[in-house]
Design a protein around this motif. Structure first.
Motif, PDB file in Angstrom:
ATOM      1  N   PHE A 207     -29.507 -51.524  -1.413  1.00  0.00           N
ATOM      2  CA  PHE A 207     -27.785 -51.181  -1.083  1.00  0.00           C
ATOM      3  C   PHE A 207     -27.364 -49.871  -1.657  1.00  0.00           C
ATOM      4  CE2 PHE A 207     -28.243 -55.892  -1.032  1.00  0.00           C
ATOM      5  CZ  PHE A 207     -27.712 -56.259  -0.070  1.00  0.00           C
ATOM      6  N   ASP A 208     -26.388 -49.346  -0.797  1.00  0.00           N
ATOM      7  CA  ASP A 208     -25.842 -48.079  -1.353  1.00  0.00           C
ATOM      8  C   ASP A 208     -24.947 -48.341  -2.500  1.00  0.00           C
ATOM      9  OD1 ASP A 208     -27.145 -46.625   0.830  1.00  0.00           O
ATOM     10  OD2 ASP A 208     -25.703 -47.396   2.260  1.00  0.00           O
ATOM     11  N   VAL A 209     -24.139 -49.425  -2.368  1.00  0.00           N
ATOM     12  CA  VAL A 209     -23.074 -49.843  -3.392  1.00  0.00           C
ATOM     13  C   VAL A 209     -23.264 -51.199  -3.902  1.00  0.00           C
ATOM     14  CG1 VAL A 209     -20.572 -50.006  -3.598  1.00  0.00           C
ATOM     15  CG2 VAL A 209     -21.451 -47.996  -2.340  1.00  0.00           C
ATOM     16  N   CYS A 210     -23.323 -51.226  -5.242  1.00  0.00           N
ATOM     17  CA  CYS A 210     -23.221 -52.749  -5.584  1.00  0.00           C
ATOM     18  C   CYS A 210     -22.194 -52.736  -6.570  1.00  0.00           C
ATOM     19  CB  CYS A 210     -24.779 -52.833  -6.663  1.00  0.00           C
ATOM     20  SG  CYS A 210     -26.081 -52.850  -5.385  1.00  0.00           S
ATOM     21  N   ALA A 211     -21.437 -53.835  -6.419  1.00  0.00           N
ATOM     22  CA  ALA A 211     -20.262 -54.201  -7.442  1.00  0.00           C
ATOM     23  C   ALA A 211     -19.902 -55.506  -7.903  1.00  0.00           C
ATOM     24  CB  ALA A 211     -18.937 -53.631  -6.797  1.00  0.00           C
ATOM     25  N   TRP A 212     -19.459 -55.795  -9.075  1.00  0.00           N
ATOM     26  CA  TRP A 212     -19.464 -57.164  -9.463  1.00  0.00           C
ATOM     27  C   TRP A 212     -18.190 -57.549 -10.041  1.00  0.00           C
ATOM     28  CZ3 TRP A 212     -23.609 -60.832 -10.535  1.00  0.00           C
ATOM     29  CH2 TRP A 212     -23.315 -62.172 -11.235  1.00  0.00           C
ATOM     30  N   VAL A 213     -17.491 -58.451  -9.414  1.00  0.00           N
ATOM     31  CA  VAL A 213     -16.333 -58.764 -10.036  1.00  0.00           C
ATOM     32  C   VAL A 213     -16.023 -60.217 -10.331  1.00  0.00           C
ATOM     33  CG1 VAL A 213     -15.391 -59.080  -7.651  1.00  0.00           C
ATOM     34  CG2 VAL A 213     -13.600 -58.451  -9.781  1.00  0.00           C
ATOM     35  N   ASN A 218      -6.539 -67.431 -13.332  1.00  0.00           N
ATOM     36  CA  ASN A 218      -5.199 -66.762 -13.162  1.00  0.00           C
ATOM     37  C   ASN A 218      -5.585 -65.454 -12.690  1.00  0.00           C
ATOM     38  OD1 ASN A 218      -4.051 -69.038 -14.397  1.00  0.00           O
ATOM     39  ND2 ASN A 218      -4.683 -68.348 -16.474  1.00  0.00           N
ATOM     40  N   TYR A 219      -6.131 -65.159 -11.593  1.00  0.00           N
ATOM     41  CA  TYR A 219      -6.400 -63.929 -11.035  1.00  0.00           C
ATOM     42  C   TYR A 219      -5.230 -63.167 -10.708  1.00  0.00           C
ATOM     43  CZ  TYR A 219      -5.609 -65.007  -6.253  1.00  0.00           C
ATOM     44  OH  TYR A 219      -4.851 -65.349  -5.049  1.00  0.00           O
ATOM     45  N   GLN A 220      -5.358 -61.910 -10.612  1.00  0.00           N
ATOM     46  CA  GLN A 220      -4.562 -60.883 -10.089  1.00  0.00           C
ATOM     47  C   GLN A 220      -5.093 -59.954  -9.063  1.00  0.00           C
ATOM     48  OE1 GLN A 220      -2.565 -59.064 -13.301  1.00  0.00           O
ATOM     49  NE2 GLN A 220      -0.942 -60.424 -13.592  1.00  0.00           N
ATOM     50  N   VAL A 221      -4.579 -60.043  -7.843  1.00  0.00           N
ATOM     51  CA  VAL A 221      -5.440 -58.991  -6.663  1.00  0.00           C
ATOM     52  C   VAL A 221      -5.584 -57.688  -7.364  1.00  0.00           C
ATOM     53  CG1 VAL A 221      -5.112 -58.233  -4.541  1.00  0.00           C
ATOM     54  CG2 VAL A 221      -4.411 -60.400  -5.021  1.00  0.00           C
ATOM     55  N   LEU A 226      -9.086 -53.112  -9.204  1.00  0.00           N
ATOM     56  CA  LEU A 226      -9.397 -52.075 -10.256  1.00  0.00           C
ATOM     57  C   LEU A 226     -10.965 -52.269 -10.947  1.00  0.00           C
ATOM     58  CD1 LEU A 226      -6.070 -52.062 -12.273  1.00  0.00           C
ATOM     59  CD2 LEU A 226      -7.267 -50.103 -10.874  1.00  0.00           C
ATOM     60  N   ASP A 227     -11.280 -53.524 -10.786  1.00  0.00           N
ATOM     61  CA  ASP A 227     -12.695 -53.818 -11.365  1.00  0.00           C
ATOM     62  C   ASP A 227     -13.705 -53.343 -10.366  1.00  0.00           C
ATOM     63  OD1 ASP A 227     -11.740 -55.161 -13.503  1.00  0.00           O
ATOM     64  OD2 ASP A 227     -12.126 -57.087 -12.925  1.00  0.00           O
ATOM     65  N   LEU A 228     -13.389 -53.508  -9.016  1.00  0.00           N
ATOM     66  CA  LEU A 228     -14.301 -53.138  -8.041  1.00  0.00           C
ATOM     67  C   LEU A 228     -14.144 -51.691  -8.088  1.00  0.00           C
ATOM     68  CD1 LEU A 228     -13.331 -55.223  -4.994  1.00  0.00           C
ATOM     69  CD2 LEU A 228     -15.426 -55.356  -5.937  1.00  0.00           C
ATOM     70  N   LEU A 229     -13.193 -51.053  -8.133  1.00  0.00           N
ATOM     71  CA  LEU A 229     -13.105 -49.447  -8.155  1.00  0.00           C
ATOM     72  C   LEU A 229     -13.808 -48.834  -9.551  1.00  0.00           C
ATOM     73  CD1 LEU A 229      -9.693 -48.333  -7.003  1.00  0.00           C
ATOM     74  CD2 LEU A 229     -11.687 -47.899  -6.049  1.00  0.00           C
ATOM     75  N   ARG A 230     -13.654 -49.669 -10.512  1.00  0.00           N
ATOM     76  CA  ARG A 230     -14.496 -49.027 -11.718  1.00  0.00           C
ATOM     77  C   ARG A 230     -16.063 -49.238 -11.495  1.00  0.00           C
ATOM     78  NH1 ARG A 230     -10.030 -51.353 -15.110  1.00  0.00           N
ATOM     79  NH2 ARG A 230     -10.789 -53.498 -14.687  1.00  0.00           N
ATOM     80  N   SER A 231     -16.523 -50.152 -10.599  1.00  0.00           N
ATOM     81  CA  SER A 231     -17.946 -50.416 -10.394  1.00  0.00           C
ATOM     82  C   SER A 231     -18.498 -49.472  -9.451  1.00  0.00           C
ATOM     83  CB  SER A 231     -18.226 -51.831  -9.706  1.00  0.00           C
ATOM     84  OG  SER A 231     -17.978 -52.979 -10.749  1.00  0.00           O
ATOM     85  N   VAL A 251     -10.448 -48.727  -1.753  1.00  0.00           N
ATOM     86  CA  VAL A 251     -11.640 -49.688  -1.807  1.00  0.00           C
ATOM     87  C   VAL A 251     -12.069 -49.696  -0.367  1.00  0.00           C
ATOM     88  CG1 VAL A 251     -12.817 -52.135  -2.168  1.00  0.00           C
ATOM     89  CG2 VAL A 251     -10.991 -50.942  -3.870  1.00  0.00           C
ATOM     90  N   TYR A 252     -11.401 -50.043   0.660  1.00  0.00           N
ATOM     91  CA  TYR A 252     -11.890 -50.032   1.978  1.00  0.00           C
ATOM     92  C   TYR A 252     -12.590 -48.729   2.453  1.00  0.00           C
ATOM     93  CZ  TYR A 252     -11.847 -50.669   7.338  1.00  0.00           C
ATOM     94  OH  TYR A 252     -12.170 -50.628   8.459  1.00  0.00           O
ATOM     95  N   LYS A 253     -11.919 -47.565   2.286  1.00  0.00           N
ATOM     96  CA  LYS A 253     -12.230 -46.430   2.669  1.00  0.00           C
ATOM     97  C   LYS A 253     -13.891 -46.181   1.960  1.00  0.00           C
ATOM     98  CE  LYS A 253      -8.374 -43.812   4.023  1.00  0.00           C
ATOM     99  NZ  LYS A 253      -7.370 -42.805   3.756  1.00  0.00           N
ATOM    100  N   TYR A 254     -13.930 -46.303   0.779  1.00  0.00           N
ATOM    101  CA  TYR A 254     -15.181 -46.061  -0.168  1.00  0.00           C
ATOM    102  C   TYR A 254     -16.513 -47.153   0.549  1.00  0.00           C
ATOM    103  CZ  TYR A 254     -18.447 -45.103  -3.748  1.00  0.00           C
ATOM    104  OH  TYR A 254     -19.352 -44.467  -4.692  1.00  0.00           O
ATOM    105  N   LEU A 255     -15.944 -48.316   0.802  1.00  0.00           N
ATOM    106  CA  LEU A 255     -17.126 -49.257   1.372  1.00  0.00           C
ATOM    107  C   LEU A 255     -17.553 -48.869   2.994  1.00  0.00           C
ATOM    108  CD1 LEU A 255     -16.045 -52.489  -0.166  1.00  0.00           C
ATOM    109  CD2 LEU A 255     -17.792 -50.947  -0.976  1.00  0.00           C
ATOM    110  N   LYS A 256     -16.744 -48.330   3.705  1.00  0.00           N
ATOM    111  CA  LYS A 256     -16.703 -47.872   5.090  1.00  0.00           C
ATOM    112  C   LYS A 256     -18.055 -47.053   5.307  1.00  0.00           C
ATOM    113  CE  LYS A 256     -14.206 -47.089   9.354  1.00  0.00           C
ATOM    114  NZ  LYS A 256     -14.851 -48.255   9.985  1.00  0.00           N
ATOM    115  N   GLY A 257     -18.843 -47.445   6.033  1.00  0.00           N
ATOM    116  CA  GLY A 257     -20.017 -46.710   6.461  1.00  0.00           C
ATOM    117  C   GLY A 257     -21.320 -46.934   5.399  1.00  0.00           C
TER     118      GLY A 257
END
Length: 865
Positions: A207-213, A218-221, A226-231, A251-257
């Motif tokens: 994979f080009d990008v791997c992220a864990w969240v 009591n989650y907040q979007v 922010l956790d995804l971006l940090r990854s 996040v969308y723009k970073y993952l696209k493509g």
């Protein structure tokens, strides 16, 4: 019971008053208080040495210790109140002091008699058990423990087939976006399975990008994004100012493509998916999303076409295999323990978490049949008792904890569900609470590190990050174990946790000694002035202002709430040892001035202050130099006053940490005030340097900090191109860890760093050095184990293996101008890991060749992409 913590804490309070106020205590009362102090020490030692013998005494011990501590600390508050400041005359004030201590002694009489009574029973217990080996089920074999500690290979027992199946789905041929739900009950190993698949080198390469969240109840979007971006992205302060929609777009723009793998761990409800689904592009070139959940309905809702991977309880053979692997590592189980070991594993009813926790208990008892049979009886009793079987099995982990670890374990239940707990913060909190018993020449922080490592070996915490020196950096707690902590802590009135699913009355809160606020609290708490509350940990964004009613507070962490001004009643919290605050700066300048009344908190050990938004400036008062108990001063963008501009009666010899300080001037007087500092983090702005030059900051004087081990040196902004910093900078030979960022040094200046004899970790971050070529020399970096080059761009790196003789880890991040990894790096015999992040493909290929060559000689080299 957490009675050990109560007695250790009381012993520390008695230490303080005997050391500080002996002149005011008449001989008779002094002897009586010293006798109380000796009994307290003896009782805490009894609890530590005879953990199974206290029985019904534990409740009496806890009540007596807490009552004594409350009486003493209320007495101290009365003494420092204005009405006692009657006369400057020594004779008069001395007589008043005697009267006050006689009054205190009178109030303590009931507690002293109770503790004397407890001591008599303790003497009888010791006498009756003199001939017995009381420690047989609690002492650990040193060789056995060392095997556990040294075993670092991953344990995939019972998950082999599951792992192969998940990996085949991850790296399959399908180019469509695939969602892989992993479903099962709590503690069955969903997260473990996902983590093994996520960390596999084949996965990371695919994979080009791997992220864990991690998704809490009591989650907040915004937190998830922010956790995804940090990854997936380099660190940026700007992102913390963005609204949810801006973060979604980012996040969308970073993952696209890109071909991405996202793990969303512990998803509880379908709302989460509705909130974040739009960040995942459909034209994904074979991207995958793993979701772990306890709810089959959640898995079906996320993707009705996908087939959830259902995890089942382990069978008998898998259970025994996992238990044996966790306890003995690669060694054989002694034959006499095999039968009883299989019975213990079978009684865990196939739940991996229960097996791992019981293995942690077994790892700390002697390898004799009697000890294991005792554990087996406890497990069997838990299984055969009606109620929640797994909860009762997990409770055994607490029952078999040494007394000194119990409060530390329960305390961790106060952190929000699924949160990553910073070890450094946790250790400071334990110290402030008084949980840590003095241990010879060891500092409290060193004792706490040993406690945390012990909890790790018992599988009661999950280590999420380790420091470059191998020590624990951050941990998490499984939610079932956290539930256990919350239940026991509530029953013992040790800690009360508020959340969205429970109500908290004034009476419940008022009777607890500690409060963790994970949800908003309603109610009028003004009538609980006499509450014994010692701690408030505030994790909710809504303010809980009633903490002013708790006069005995030792810990107040309200960093999640932004304060517009310094609270006027803060000065009354004389017993505070740990204080963490966030302020809102002035709108135009984003500045905040902390008032001099802060110095009234004379017991403060840890002070953490930050502004809501950065950059900005916090200005500390001159009175900070009069706070003699300070150990850790962490002031984000904070400015220290010049100690030479007033009278400083004493040096701050206890200060070990001074972090995130702006415009730090290393004048002789400044360094005299903090002679024992071990960790220093300093920040400079180019605007300041352009005005005054580097000479003003006297950075050559850093060489005189002979106990400094960690230095972080940051200059901003990062596009700084010209510097005479090297002519104004000298490092002490004691440095073990050095982080440079934005300094603009030439690569030739790195010789100064390379010759530091004790340097083990070097991190060169954005624009730390400038130039086309870095050539190292013989005799440099003789003890360096970790080298991080992060967005620092030498084109040519010329080095030999002998220039980094014991290097273990090399991390390259965002080095787009680097033409190659030096061939000599692969010849370093001690090298264990090369990690590449955001590097060009040809650098990745070079790293793979180095790995192949190293492994052809029979050595292991991990490549992390």
């Amino acid at each position: 019971m957490a009675c050990y913590a109560a007695f250790v804490s009381l012993a520390q309070v008695l230490d303080q008053i005997l050391d500080h106020d002996q002149h005011a205590i008449v001989l008779h009362e002094q002897q009586q208080i010293k006798s109380l102090h000796e009994n307290v020490i003896l009782l805490s030692t009894f609890l530590e040495d005879f953990p199974g013998e206290a029985g019904n005494l534990e409740a009496r011990i806890t009540i007596a210790a807490n009552e004594a501590e409350d009486i003493i600390e209320y007495h101290i508050l009365d003494e420092i109140s204005p009405e006692y400041e009657i006369s400057p005359d020594y004779e008069t004030s001395h007589e008043i002091g005697h009267h006050n201590w006689r009054r205190l002694y009178g109030e303590l009489q009931k507690v002293i008699k109770e503790i004397d009574s407890i001591m008599k029973e303790v003497v009888q217990i010791k006498s009756c058990n003199k001939s017995k080996d009381l420690m047989s089920t609690h002492n650990s074999s040193s060789s056995f423990s060392s095997r556990i500690a040294s075993s670092c290979r991953e344990i995939v027992v019972g998950l082999d087939k599951d792992l192969l199946e998940i990996k085949s789905q991850l790296c399959g041929d399908s180019s469509a976006l695939q969602i892989i739900p992993i479903v099962g009950m709590g503690g069955i190993g969903k997260t473990t399975l996902a983590r093994y698949a996520y960390d596999d080198p084949l996965t990371l390469h695919h994979f080009d990008v791997c992220a864990w969240v991690t998704v809490s109840q009591n989650y907040q979007v915004r937190s998830i994004l922010l956790d995804l971006l940090r990854s997936i992205e380099a660190s940026s302060e700007e992102r913390y100012k963005w609204m949810v929609d801006e973060l979604l777009v980012r996040v969308y723009k970073y993952l696209k493509g890109r071909r991405y793998l996202i793990v969303m761990d512990d998803m509880w409800n379908t709302n989460v998916w509705d909130d974040v689904r739009r960040i995942f592009p459909d034209d994904c070139n074979g991207s995958r999303i793993i979701i772990t959940t306890r709810e089959l309905d959640v898995a079906s809702y996320v993707d009705s076409l996908s087939h959830p991977y259902l995890m089942h309880l382990m069978d008998v053979d898998q259970s025994w295999g996992l238990l044996k692997e966790k306890v003995f590592g690669g060694e054989n189980c002694p034959r006499q323990l095999e039968k009883i070991g299989k019975l213990i594993a079978d009684n865990c009813r196939g739940l991996p978490l229960a097996i791992v926790v019981i293995a942690g208990v077994l790892s700390k008892v002697n390898q004799v049949q009697e000890s294991w049979e005792n554990i087996a009886r406890n497990v069997n009793e838990a299984v055969n008792t009606s109620g929640e079987q797994f909860s009762k099995i997990l409770s055994l982990s607490y029952t078999h904890l040494p007394h000194h670890l119990r409060p530390c374990f329960l305390y961790m239940g106060g952190f929000p569900e699924d949160s990553v707990i910073n070890a450094s913060k946790l250790i400071k909190l334990w110290a402030a609470e008084g949980f840590l018993k003095a241990n010879g020449s060891k500092h409290p922080e060193e004792v706490a590190e040993e406690y945390l490592e012990d909890l790790d070996k018992r599988s009661l915490v999950l280590v999420t990050h380790k420091r470059s020196n191998g020590k624990i950096k951050a941990v998490k707690m499984h939610d079932l174990l956290r539930d256990l902590c919350i239940r026991i802590a509530r029953d013992e009135k040790f800690l009360h946790v508020t959340n969205e699913f429970s109500s908290s009355s004034c009476e419940v809160i008022g009777n607890s000694r500690r409060l963790s606020i994970c949800s908003r609290i309603w109610g009028d708490f003004s009538h609980i002035e006499g509450s014994p509350m010692r701690t408030i940990l505030h994790f909710h964004h809504r303010a809980f202002n009633s903490w002013k009613h708790f006069r005995l507070l030792r810990v107040l962490d309200v960093m999640t709430v932004t304060l517009g001004s310094y609270p006027c009643h803060m000065d009354e919290l004389f017993h505070l040892r740990y204080l963490a605050l966030t302020f809102e700066g002035k709108k135009k300048s984003n500045e905040f001035v902390v008032p001099g009344s802060l110095s009234k908190l004379q017991n403060l050990q840890t002070l953490i202050i930050r502004l809501e938004y950065s950059p900005g400036s916090l200005y500390l008062p001159f009175e900070i130099w009069r706070m003699r108990q300070l150990r850790h001063l962490i002031v984000f963008d904070g400015c220290l006053p010049d100690p030479s501009e007033g009278t400083c009666e004493q040096i701050l010899e206890n200060v070990h940490t001074l972090s995130h300080v702006k415009r730090f001037t290393c004048s002789q007087r400044m360094l005299e005030m903090v002679p024992n500092i071990k960790k220093l983090g300093i920040i400079y702005s180019i605007r300041d340097i352009d005005k005054t030059g580097w000479s003003k900051y006297c950075l050559n004087n850093l060489v005189h900090l002979q106990k400094l081990e960690k230095l972080s040196f940051y200059v901003g902004p990062h596009d700084y191109s010209q510097s005479n910093l090297s002519h104004n900078l000298a490092f002490p030979v004691t440095l073990k860890k050095l982080t440079l960022s934005g300094c603009g040094l030439s690569w030739k200046d790195m010789t100064i760093v390379g010759l530091l004899p004790n340097l083990e970790v070097l991190k060169l971050r954005r624009n730390a050095c400038r130039g086309l070529e870095w050539e190292t020399n013989e005799g440099e970096f003789c003890r360096l184990k970790v080298l991080v080059i992060d967005r620092v761009d030498p084109c040519n790196w010329i080095t030999e293996s002998s220039h980094f003789p014991i290097l273990e880890c090399l991390l390259l991040r965002g080095c787009h101008k680097l033409r190659e990894i030096p061939y000599g790096i692969g010849k370093i015999q001690t090298l264990q890991l090369i990690e590449l992040d955001s590097c060009d493909s040809f650098i990745v290929e070079l790293a793979k060749r180095i790995q192949e060559e190293v492994e052809s000689f029979g050595n292991d080299l991990q490549l992390r992409l």
